[in-house]
Design an enzyme around this catalytic site. Structure first.
Site, PDB file in Angstrom:
ATOM      1  N   GLY A  46      39.773  40.125  38.180  1.00  0.00           N
ATOM      2  CA  GLY A  46      40.143  41.445  38.714  1.00  0.00           C
ATOM      3  C   GLY A  46      40.923  42.161  37.613  1.00  0.00           C
ATOM      4  O   GLY A  46      41.841  41.580  37.015  1.00  0.00           O
ATOM      5  N   ALA A  47      40.537  43.430  37.359  1.00  0.00           N
ATOM      6  CA  ALA A  47      41.050  44.140  36.183  1.00  0.00           C
ATOM      7  C   ALA A  47      42.588  44.174  36.087  1.00  0.00           C
ATOM      8  O   ALA A  47      43.163  43.750  35.079  1.00  0.00           O
ATOM      9  CB  ALA A  47      40.450  45.537  36.142  1.00  0.00           C
ATOM     10  N   ARG A  86      38.110  38.677  27.897  1.00  0.00           N
ATOM     11  CA  ARG A  86      37.071  39.384  28.654  1.00  0.00           C
ATOM     12  C   ARG A  86      37.022  40.827  28.147  1.00  0.00           C
ATOM     13  O   ARG A  86      38.063  41.465  27.988  1.00  0.00           O
ATOM     14  CB  ARG A  86      37.366  39.349  30.169  1.00  0.00           C
ATOM     15  CG  ARG A  86      37.274  37.928  30.743  1.00  0.00           C
ATOM     16  CD  ARG A  86      37.275  37.935  32.263  1.00  0.00           C
ATOM     17  NE  ARG A  86      36.002  38.369  32.806  1.00  0.00           N
ATOM     18  CZ  ARG A  86      35.820  38.656  34.102  1.00  0.00           C
ATOM     19  NH1 ARG A  86      36.823  38.570  34.956  1.00  0.00           N
ATOM     20  NH2 ARG A  86      34.635  39.037  34.535  1.00  0.00           N
ATOM     21  N   ASP A 234      36.693  48.566  36.772  1.00  0.00           N
ATOM     22  CA  ASP A 234      37.175  47.813  35.607  1.00  0.00           C
ATOM     23  C   ASP A 234      37.462  48.725  34.420  1.00  0.00           C
ATOM     24  O   ASP A 234      38.332  48.423  33.612  1.00  0.00           O
ATOM     25  CB  ASP A 234      36.172  46.730  35.227  1.00  0.00           C
ATOM     26  CG  ASP A 234      36.272  45.588  36.214  1.00  0.00           C
ATOM     27  OD1 ASP A 234      35.712  45.705  37.321  1.00  0.00           O
ATOM     28  OD2 ASP A 234      36.986  44.611  35.914  1.00  0.00           O
ATOM     29  N   LYS A 245      32.009  45.716  39.161  1.00  0.00           N
ATOM     30  CA  LYS A 245      31.186  44.515  39.361  1.00  0.00           C
ATOM     31  C   LYS A 245      29.707  44.848  39.510  1.00  0.00           C
ATOM     32  O   LYS A 245      29.342  45.807  40.198  1.00  0.00           O
ATOM     33  CB  LYS A 245      31.713  43.779  40.604  1.00  0.00           C
ATOM     34  CG  LYS A 245      31.007  42.509  40.976  1.00  0.00           C
ATOM     35  CD  LYS A 245      30.905  41.508  39.856  1.00  0.00           C
ATOM     36  CE  LYS A 245      32.212  41.137  39.197  1.00  0.00           C
ATOM     37  NZ  LYS A 245      32.030  40.458  37.893  1.00  0.00           N
TER      38      LYS A 245
HETATM   39  O1  MRU Z   1      34.561  39.681  37.294  1.00  0.00           O
HETATM   40  P1  MRU Z   1      35.748  40.118  38.096  1.00  0.00           P
HETATM   41  O2  MRU Z   1      35.925  39.370  39.375  1.00  0.00           O
HETATM   42  O3  MRU Z   1      36.997  40.162  37.256  1.00  0.00           O
HETATM   43  O4  MRU Z   1      35.402  41.617  38.495  1.00  0.00           O
HETATM   44  C1  MRU Z   1      36.314  42.315  39.278  1.00  0.00           C
HETATM   45  C2  MRU Z   1      35.855  43.645  39.740  1.00  0.00           C
HETATM   46  O5  MRU Z   1      34.786  44.108  39.390  1.00  0.00           O
HETATM   47  C3  MRU Z   1      36.819  44.417  40.595  1.00  0.00           C
HETATM   48  O6  MRU Z   1      36.132  45.292  41.443  1.00  0.00           O
HETATM   49  C4  MRU Z   1      37.768  45.242  39.722  1.00  0.00           C
HETATM   50  O7  MRU Z   1      38.288  44.496  38.667  1.00  0.00           O
HETATM   51  C5  MRU Z   1      38.886  45.813  40.506  1.00  0.00           C
HETATM   52  S1  MRU Z   1      40.095  44.596  41.011  1.00  0.00           S
HETATM   53  C6  MRU Z   1      41.311  45.521  41.801  1.00  0.00           C
END
Ligand code: MRU
Length: 342
Positions: A46-47, A86, A234, A245
């Site tokens: 999560g970002a 990442r 993100d 995502k």
């Molecule tokens: O691969 P991830 O689980 O890190 O991807 C997360 C997402 O795409 C979330 O929608 C985004 O980071 C927002 S978290 C508040």
């Protein structure tokens, strides 16, 4: 509230998101390499949450330094390691830049004082993220009406942030106000953030949630069962194009076809003011095994070619509004996002 990550007794503690919802296990990181690995392996994801992890990683790296010799080189090594974890979430780079500024400003101090300042900065980043999410919730809750059904994708909740969440924060705020909200959670193949994390979070708070496979959204929209879509982000380019995502773009197109509002909820530090448009956002390609396998069991031919982009880009024209801690931004985003930099 769920504890996603915290600094405790000179260690970084995080809930192991790979194990949820079956087990609530906490991982302890005592050096920055462990934090970097936790981000890569998606123990934390999560970002905003990986931004906080990176900030704590820097603080932890500096804490282990014993003398001031080669301080700049050491800092650089720590920074570069965390930066490579990442590529897509802007928040990770934003947090690293904040830590770098704090380092530059304070590196003339004694090593002990410098370490304290760096830890304090990382703790502040975590605390501010929580406040930010609550503000996003306050702005966003009025967009939801009593009795509505919200479709969400991935996990933009407590677990993806310091707590409370962005997309789920808006739902939480609306529910706290007494509105009855029904959530549809996309399972979110291949890592299953929706099935494992979003359902777990909402269920703990008795917010009604129904799990659907990623392909079901269009059918439910056609039947009038979805009122609104809200996702996290993100990275958001200057023109509003948004990386989130994988699968988010598909839902946004479906929402437009069905005349449903499609909202993105994110802190303003998700906006990348250096990027004019979404096609420049780096998209992470993850291990093919995530797609070939479920729970370590191969679903297909073990050698079959796989493509596994972790994110996609939703063009700004599909986004009805971007909800940040500073307010609700509407198109044209070139104009409304301007001036939000910090
Ligand atoms: O691969 P991830 O689980 O890190 O991807 C997360 C997402 O795409 C979330 O929608 C985004 O980071 C927002 S978290 C508040």
């Amino acid at each position: 509230m769920l504890p996603t990550i915290e600094w405790r007794k000179d260690k970084v503690i995080m809930i192991d998101q790979r194990k949820l919802p079956k087990k609530e296990v906490y991982v302890e990181c005592t050096d920055y390499n462990q934090v970097a690995e936790a981000v890569e392996k998606m123990i934390i994801r999560g970002a905003p949450a990986i931004g906080i992890a990176a900030a704590y990683g820097v603080a932890l790296g500096l804490l282990r330094i014993e003398n001031e010799e080669n301080l700049n080189d050491e800092f650089d090594r720590i920074y570069r390691r965390l930066e490579r974890t990442r590529p897509t979430a802007r928040n990770l780079f934003w947090a690293l830049e904040k830590m770098k500024n704090t380092f530059e400003k304070n590196k003339g101090l004694s090593l002990t004082k410098l370490k304290q300042r760096m830890i304090q900065k990382a703790v502040d980043i975590e605390r501010e993220d929580l406040e930010t999410n609550k503000k996003i919730g306050i702005w966003g809750k009025d967009l939801l009406k009593d009795g509505q059904s919200v479709l969400t994708h991935c996990n933009a909740g407590s677990l993806g942030t310091a707590g409370y969440g962005t997309a789920l924060g808006i739902i939480r705020a609306a529910v706290q106000e007494g509105k009855k909200i029904q959530v549809y959670a996309d399972e979110t193949r291949p890592y299953l953030q929706g099935a494992r994390l979003t359902c777990w979070e909402l269920d703990r708070e008795n917010i009604p949630v129904t799990l659907i496979i990623d392909n079901t959204a269009g059918f439910l929209m056609q039947k009038g069962m979805i009122s609104v879509v809200i996702t996290g982000a993100d990275r958001i380019a200057r023109n509003g194009d948004t990386a989130n995502k994988i699968g988010t773009y598909t839902i946004a197109v479906l929402a437009k076809e069905h005349n449903l509002p499609f909202y993105v909820a994110a802190p303003s530090n998700t906006i990348d003011f250096n990027l004019p448009e979404g096609k420049e956002i780096p998209i992470e390609e993850r291990d093919p095994r995530e797609v070939r396998e479920i729970g370590g069991r191969c679903l297909t031919l073990p050698h079959v070619k796989v493509q596994n982009p972790a994110f996609d880009i939703t063009p700004a024209r599909y986004i009805s509004a971007i909800i940040t801690e500073k307010g609700i931004l509407r198109p044209p985003y070139e104009k409304s996002l301007k001036g939000l930099g910090r």
